[in-house]
Design a protein around this motif. Structure first.
Motif, PDB file in Angstrom:
ATOM      1  N   LYS A  24       0.811  -1.218   0.000  1.00 11.16           N
ATOM      2  CA  LYS A  24       0.000   0.000   0.000  1.00 11.16           C
ATOM      3  C   LYS A  24       0.843   1.266   0.000  1.00 11.16           C
ATOM      4  O   LYS A  24       0.341   2.340  -0.314  1.00 11.16           O
ATOM      5  N   THR A  77       2.595  -4.930 -12.261  1.00 18.34           N
ATOM      6  CA  THR A  77       1.948  -3.833 -11.543  1.00 18.34           C
ATOM      7  C   THR A  77       1.776  -4.225 -10.077  1.00 18.34           C
ATOM      8  O   THR A  77       1.865  -5.407  -9.720  1.00 18.34           O
ATOM      9  N   ILE A  78       1.493  -3.245  -9.257  1.00 20.91           N
ATOM     10  CA  ILE A  78       1.234  -3.522  -7.832  1.00 20.91           C
ATOM     11  C   ILE A  78       0.073  -4.503  -7.705  1.00 20.91           C
ATOM     12  O   ILE A  78       0.124  -5.445  -6.912  1.00 20.91           O
ATOM     13  N   GLU A  79      -0.958  -4.304  -8.511  1.00 22.45           N
ATOM     14  CA  GLU A  79      -2.129  -5.180  -8.443  1.00 22.45           C
ATOM     15  C   GLU A  79      -1.774  -6.614  -8.822  1.00 22.45           C
ATOM     16  O   GLU A  79      -2.206  -7.562  -8.162  1.00 22.45           O
ATOM     17  N   ASP A  80      -0.993  -6.770  -9.881  1.00 21.62           N
ATOM     18  CA  ASP A  80      -0.584  -8.113 -10.316  1.00 21.62           C
ATOM     19  C   ASP A  80       0.322  -8.786  -9.284  1.00 21.62           C
ATOM     20  O   ASP A  80       0.182  -9.976  -9.004  1.00 21.62           O
ATOM     21  N   SER A  82       0.425  -8.116  -6.112  1.00 23.83           N
ATOM     22  CA  SER A  82      -0.429  -8.424  -4.963  1.00 23.83           C
ATOM     23  C   SER A  82      -1.178  -9.732  -5.184  1.00 23.83           C
ATOM     24  O   SER A  82      -1.231 -10.593  -4.294  1.00 23.83           O
ATOM     25  N   GLY A  83      -1.726  -9.892  -6.370  1.00 19.76           N
ATOM     26  CA  GLY A  83      -2.427 -11.130  -6.701  1.00 19.76           C
ATOM     27  C   GLY A  83      -1.506 -12.338  -6.653  1.00 19.76           C
ATOM     28  O   GLY A  83      -1.894 -13.413  -6.153  1.00 19.76           O
TER      29      GLY A  83
END
Length: 162
Positions: A24, A77-80, A82-83
């Motif tokens: 975050k 990416t941060i989202e990827d 994170s996943g």
């Protein structure tokens, strides 16, 4: 020594959640940042933590070490990322719970080829993750970003005692 795999998994989940707090605070421009060309980038460290979870699970489940890497195919990416971290944590947790308490005394080989009880390898999982989370904390601070306080307080918030 670890005596209960369910309790261990609960502990490991706490380590994972604190690592996820770091995501975050990482701006997109810091994902590719590294202190020098021969070091891991911030994104590399995060992907490495995730891939290493599967590496540790491999020795527990199959008796051999494999590492699938930490390149951007694991998340750019941060989202990827994170996943990917969540996916690897789920697989690790699922695999450990399936193995049960009997796995703790199972003999496995270290990366150096020495035979040890599997619980010793399990102890290395949080130590490894916390080591790399410390590197991420340093990367953030070098870039003038305050890392999260893992337990919600700075040492300055603790009342001094004499």
């Amino acid at each position: 020594m670890i005596h209960d795999i369910k309790e261990y998994v609960k502990y490991l989940d706490g380590v994972h959640k604190r690592t996820m707090q770091y995501l975050k605070t990482i701006p997109i421009e810091l994902l590719d940042w590294k202190p020098s060309e021969d070091k891991f980038s911030t994104g590399d460290l995060l992907r490495h933590i995730a891939s290493s979870r599967l590496m540790f699970l491999g020795i527990i489940e199959h008796g051999y070490w494999t590492y699938t890497g930490h390149d951007t195919s694991k998340g750019a990416t941060i989202e990827d990322i994170s996943g990917y971290l969540e996916e690897c944590q789920f697989k690790l947790t699922e695999g450990l719970l399936k193995a049960g308490n009997d796995v703790l005394a199972k003999k496995v080989l270290t990366l150096h080829g020495h035979e040890v009880s599997a619980w010793r390898i399990l102890m290395a999982i949080p130590e490894h993750e916390i080591h790399h989370r410390g590197q991420i904390s340093t990367y953030l601070q070098i870039n003038k970003i305050e890392p999260p306080q893992i337990f919600g307080l700075k040492i300055e918030n603790v009342k001094a005692t004499l």
